[in-house]
Design an enzyme around this catalytic site. Structure first.
Site, PDB file in Angstrom:
ATOM      1  N   ILE A 242     -47.879  19.263 -37.479  1.00 27.27           N
ATOM      2  CA  ILE A 242     -46.953  19.804 -38.473  1.00 27.27           C
ATOM      3  C   ILE A 242     -45.684  20.382 -37.836  1.00 27.27           C
ATOM      4  CG2 ILE A 242     -47.695  22.241 -38.626  1.00 27.27           C
ATOM      5  CD1 ILE A 242     -47.786  21.796 -41.735  1.00 27.27           C
TER       6      ILE A 242
ATOM      7  N   ASP B 260     -52.122  20.036 -36.440  1.00 26.82           N
ATOM      8  CA  ASP B 260     -51.542  19.951 -35.087  1.00 26.82           C
ATOM      9  C   ASP B 260     -50.214  19.186 -35.067  1.00 26.82           C
ATOM     10  OD1 ASP B 260     -54.514  20.182 -33.322  1.00 26.82           O
ATOM     11  OD2 ASP B 260     -54.492  19.632 -35.425  1.00 26.82           O
TER      12      ASP B 260
ATOM     13  N   HIS C  97     -56.057  17.819 -32.163  1.00 30.01           N
ATOM     14  CA  HIS C  97     -56.741  17.517 -33.424  1.00 30.01           C
ATOM     15  C   HIS C  97     -57.689  18.660 -33.773  1.00 30.01           C
ATOM     16  CE1 HIS C  97     -55.456  13.588 -31.877  1.00 30.01           C
ATOM     17  NE2 HIS C  97     -55.434  13.168 -33.127  1.00 30.01           N
TER      18      HIS C  97
ATOM     19  N   GLN D   3     -51.269  14.810 -41.551  1.00 27.49           N
ATOM     20  CA  GLN D   3     -52.550  14.217 -41.163  1.00 27.49           C
ATOM     21  C   GLN D   3     -53.453  15.179 -40.376  1.00 27.49           C
ATOM     22  OE1 GLN D   3     -52.776  10.374 -38.707  1.00 27.49           O
ATOM     23  NE2 GLN D   3     -52.877   9.769 -40.855  1.00 27.49           N
ATOM     24  N   PHE D   4     -52.850  15.942 -39.493  1.00 29.01           N
ATOM     25  CA  PHE D   4     -53.547  17.031 -38.798  1.00 29.01           C
ATOM     26  C   PHE D   4     -52.566  18.200 -38.728  1.00 29.01           C
ATOM     27  CE2 PHE D   4     -55.978  13.408 -37.447  1.00 29.01           C
ATOM     28  CZ  PHE D   4     -57.261  13.871 -37.218  1.00 29.01           C
TER      29      PHE D   4
ATOM     30  N   GLU E  38     -48.874  10.167 -44.200  1.00 28.12           N
ATOM     31  CA  GLU E  38     -49.201   9.020 -43.357  1.00 28.12           C
ATOM     32  C   GLU E  38     -50.598   8.504 -43.724  1.00 28.12           C
ATOM     33  OE1 GLU E  38     -48.830  11.076 -39.653  1.00 28.12           O
ATOM     34  OE2 GLU E  38     -46.696  11.435 -39.987  1.00 28.12           O
TER      35      GLU E  38
ATOM     36  N   GLU F 215     -43.006  13.718 -39.769  1.00 25.77           N
ATOM     37  CA  GLU F 215     -43.488  14.866 -40.547  1.00 25.77           C
ATOM     38  C   GLU F 215     -42.360  15.642 -41.212  1.00 25.77           C
ATOM     39  OE1 GLU F 215     -44.592  14.045 -37.539  1.00 25.77           O
ATOM     40  OE2 GLU F 215     -46.692  13.547 -37.925  1.00 25.77           O
TER      41      GLU F 215
ATOM     42  N   LEU G  28     -43.909   7.521 -40.209  1.00 24.77           N
ATOM     43  CA  LEU G  28     -44.615   8.491 -39.361  1.00 24.77           C
ATOM     44  C   LEU G  28     -43.631   9.571 -38.899  1.00 24.77           C
ATOM     45  CD1 LEU G  28     -47.077   7.118 -36.681  1.00 24.77           C
ATOM     46  CD2 LEU G  28     -46.418   9.498 -36.896  1.00 24.77           C
TER      47      LEU G  28
END
Lengths: 351, 378
Positions: free
Chosen positions: A110, A108, A152, A105-106, A52, A83, A81
């Site tokens: 995943i 968190d 995050h 992206q984070f 992303e 995952e 967007l």
């Protein structure tokens, strides 16, 4: 049973961290990762990167800034967007001859991809009896201390370490980020490459130019010592070294700090040899403590170095609380830092 | 300085969801109409393929080879159940009723280079892509010679890198994003390969179905999503799986065509998948093909389908057995006669017997190998 590695890496890697910085460029962690991935993509056109905002935006942390311009949309994919789709698609790419580097992206975020990571990527080689393999890298920022709150800030690396078939690395220095990313991309199995987001711009260091490799599965002695060993990784290496310096000044104790770098495979030899020497061990992680990497390291020391210990193995970890809160006083109460490590270290030294 | 450990408070955990008293409710027995394929009155976006006529211009030799594979798949499948019921194999899961759809699809692809990502009912598809009866019996009997996994996985988790049959797992629809990825790689590398991924209508409920179709639609990838809709996800009928009549209707949401086809009509499926493959190779993107089929067996050897569908329903569908339908069609067009049929059936019988015999005689995997190949070995 702890087996000795084929060659002793400790000395070499200790030297490595003490290289004369003269002539070597200083880079932040994010610059080191950016430059390394860029060089790798220039050298190997099988590598594609997807995730992303990795294209037009160059990544929310700017790791892939400029990549779209250089490599084009075919090799730098701004994905939907989603995952699970990112990882599942990357797996398919790997199965058909590409070397995908997927960004989540984070860390968190995943969780929707866990089925693809744990049931697919990790098990493809084993379940096909070596007929298929899944060479891919998943990059993900992790860790707290940046007011990122619950979603995050997470450090859920233990889940992946617990999954056979995956490899997990978490560099603490820009030089190791380069060496480990090169190794991860060249590896024939899926590697989770964890980037501590607080370190992205905070931590700077010399980065060797050219072919600088750090094999997966080798720890680094961040500093030598004789009176106690701290075993840790990621941002906590820096907090541990800060704590060790303070305690050393107060007590004169000599503290060894081991930076695991690679959480899976774990460098059991370096950990055990260090504890045999110092007889005291403190294991530190900013992740929740239960069933964590720190649990595993503590168990390893108990099994392999029990007779050498002069004190119980101690741990400093995040509490059993769902994650870092947002408000600074709450966050500080949750986070492991040099102060908390120092307090434990003083008790350990005094034992 | 040892860490203080507090004694835990005792007392059972109370929870509204743990009392086990809530009765389970289920649907009434569903008896779908049998009047050909019901394509749904309320939905409009999918194209409905017409029934096939004649021999579709295929050489008779090809038609006979298609027939042989449908019949071989059926024979291997039946043998799997026999050895299971005889206590010689722990597990069987089959594709009886799906064979014509799979062979129609397989022959529409370039089997020398295309990629298939099967699910556990794709026995016939796997045979068409090069696995043998012997390979499959090795798997059923958990022998080292199973090419898919060395008998690490349950049977019907097909795979062969050499044959471009992508290794399958048990969670449903995880293979769909993989197909998007293999198709992306094919496009980027210019290999000209089409990827075909199979799944059931139950699998279309998973997020991975959506994420795969969405990604593939955006990049116009050379991939065919091939839904083998057999009306039941284990016991759950289609009307409790989705509020629409056709999975293929969903294609409209991804910007590519969806086509419904009678999955008991091998040549109709062949035509539809051929058009999808041509489209993919022209760079025009994915197609969602939904073949309406019926599963003749329970879900697996551990299932009892009498608990959720009536024997009359199964019997009625068996009257439209795709194997018998295709045989009748080939007789009609003159591609099969009694003599050829006897010869083909005789060959299949020996092949399955020999495969069973070979697998019975074959060694189990060496137990010391259980921890090999977790990672690449140097």
């Amino acid at each position: 049973m702890v087996q000795a590695p084929e060659r002793s890496v400790t000395a070499q890697l200790t030297d490595d961290t003490r290289l004369d910085d003269g002539g070597m460029p200083q880079k932040s962690l994010v610059e080191a990762i950016h430059d390394t991935l860029l060089e790798e993509m220039r050298a190997d056109d099988r590598i594609v990167t997807l995730g992303e905002d990795v294209g037009r935006r160059g990544g929310v942390f700017r790791v892939t800034a400029g990549f779209l311009e250089e490599f084009g949309e075919d090799r730098v994919l701004d994905t939907p967007l989603a995952e699970s789709g990112i990882i599942g698609t990357a797996i398919g790419m790997a199965l058909n001859g590409l070397r995908p580097v997927a960004e989540i992206q984070f860390l968190d975020f995943i969780h929707p991809a866990m089925d693809q990571i744990m049931n697919e990527a990790a098990r493809i080689r084993y379940r096909s009896n070596n007929d298929f393999s899944c060479p891919m890298v998943i990059r993900a920022p992790f860790g707290g201390g940046v007011h990122g709150a619950l979603y995050h800030s997470q450090s859920i690396e233990a889940v992946f370490v617990h999954t056979p078939g995956l490899k997990v690395v978490a560099p603490a220095t820009p030089a190791d980020a380069k060496g480990l990313l090169r190794a991860a991309i060249r590896d024939e199995d899926p590697v989770l490459f964890l980037e501590h987001k607080k370190m992205y711009r905070l931590i700077k260091g010399p980065v060797p130019e050219g072919d600088h490799d750090v094999p997966l599965g080798q720890a680094r002695i961040a500093q030598d010592g004789t009176d106690a060993t701290i075993v840790t990784y990621g941002m906590m290496v820096h907090e541990a070294q800060k704590a060790a310096a303070e305690v050393a000044q107060e007590t004169g104790a000599s503290i060894e700090v081991i930076d695991l770098r690679s959480l899976k495979p774990l460098d059991e030899w370096t950990i055990v040899e260090s504890v045999k020497k110092t007889a005291k061990a403190l294991v530190v992680t900013e992740a929740n403590g239960l069933c964590s990497v720190a649990s595993e390291v503590a168990a390893l020391i108990g099994e392999a170095a029990f007779a050498y210990l002069d004190a119980p193995v101690m741990r400093v970890t995040a509490p059993d609380v769902p994650a870092t809160p947002y408000s600074p006083p709450l966050e500080q109460a949750f986070m492991v830092d040099a102060e908390k490590i120092g307090a434990a270290l003083r008790r350990l030294i005094a034992y | 300085m040892a860490t203080e450990i507090k004694r835990p408070s005792t007392g059972a955990i109370q929870g509204a969801f743990h009392d086990g008293t809530t009765p389970r409710t289920g649907p009434d027995s569903i008896h779908p109409p049998l009047d050909h394929v019901d394509v749904g009155a309320g939905t409009i976006s999918a194209t409905v393929a017409p029934p096939s006529v004649g021999d579709e211009g295929l050489p008779h030799e090809t038609l006979r080879e298609m027939y042989r594979l449908v019949a071989l798949a059926r024979a291997v499948d039946e043998r799997m159940w026999q050895v299971n019921r005889a206590g010689r194999a722990p597990f069987a899961v089959s594709g009886q009723g799906h064979e014509a759809a799979q062979i129609g699809a397989a022959f529409a692809l370039d089997r020398s280079k295309d990629i298939v990502l099967p699910y556990y009912r794709d026995l016939a598809l796997s045979l068409a892509f090069g696995l043998t009866a012997s390979d499959l019996m090795m798997s059923v009997l958990a022998k080292a010679g199973d090419p898919a996994s060395g008998a690490r996985q349950m049977p019907a988790h097909y795979g062969s890198a050499r044959l471009r049959i992508v290794t399958a797992s048990s969670p449903v629809s995880t293979q769909l994003p993989h197909a998007t990825g293999t198709a992306y790689a094919a496009k980027l590398r210019g290999t000209g390969q089409v990827s075909l991924a199979c799944f059931g209508e139950g699998g279309s409920s998973k997020g991975d179905f959506h994420e795969a179709c969405n990604f593939a639609g955006i990049h116009k990838l050379p991939v065919i999503f091939f839904c083998e809709n057999n009306r039941y996800a284990i016991s759950v009928p289609q009307n409790l799986q989705m509020a629409i009549d056709n999975v293929a209707d969903r294609a409209a949401g991804y910007g590519f065509p969806g086509v419904v086809v009678d999955g008991t009509d091998l040549l109709a499926v062949h035509q539809v998948v051929k058009a999808a493959a041509d489209r993919a190779r022209r760079g025009e993107g994915p197609t969602l093909v939904e073949a309406k089929v019926y599963r003749f067996t329970p879900h697996t050897s551990d299932d009892d389908d009498r608990t959720y569908r009536s024997p009359e329903e199964v019997k009625a569908w068996r009257a439209r057995d795709p194997l018998a339908l295709f045989e009748a069609r080939l007789r009609e067009v003159g591609a099969l006669d009694d003599e050829t049929l006897t010869e083909i059936k005789g060959r299949i019988k020996s092949e399955v017997n020999e495969a069973t015999e070979a697998a019975e005689q074959a060694p189990f995997p060496d137990p010391t190998t259980f921890d090999r190949h977790v990672y690449a070995e140097r």
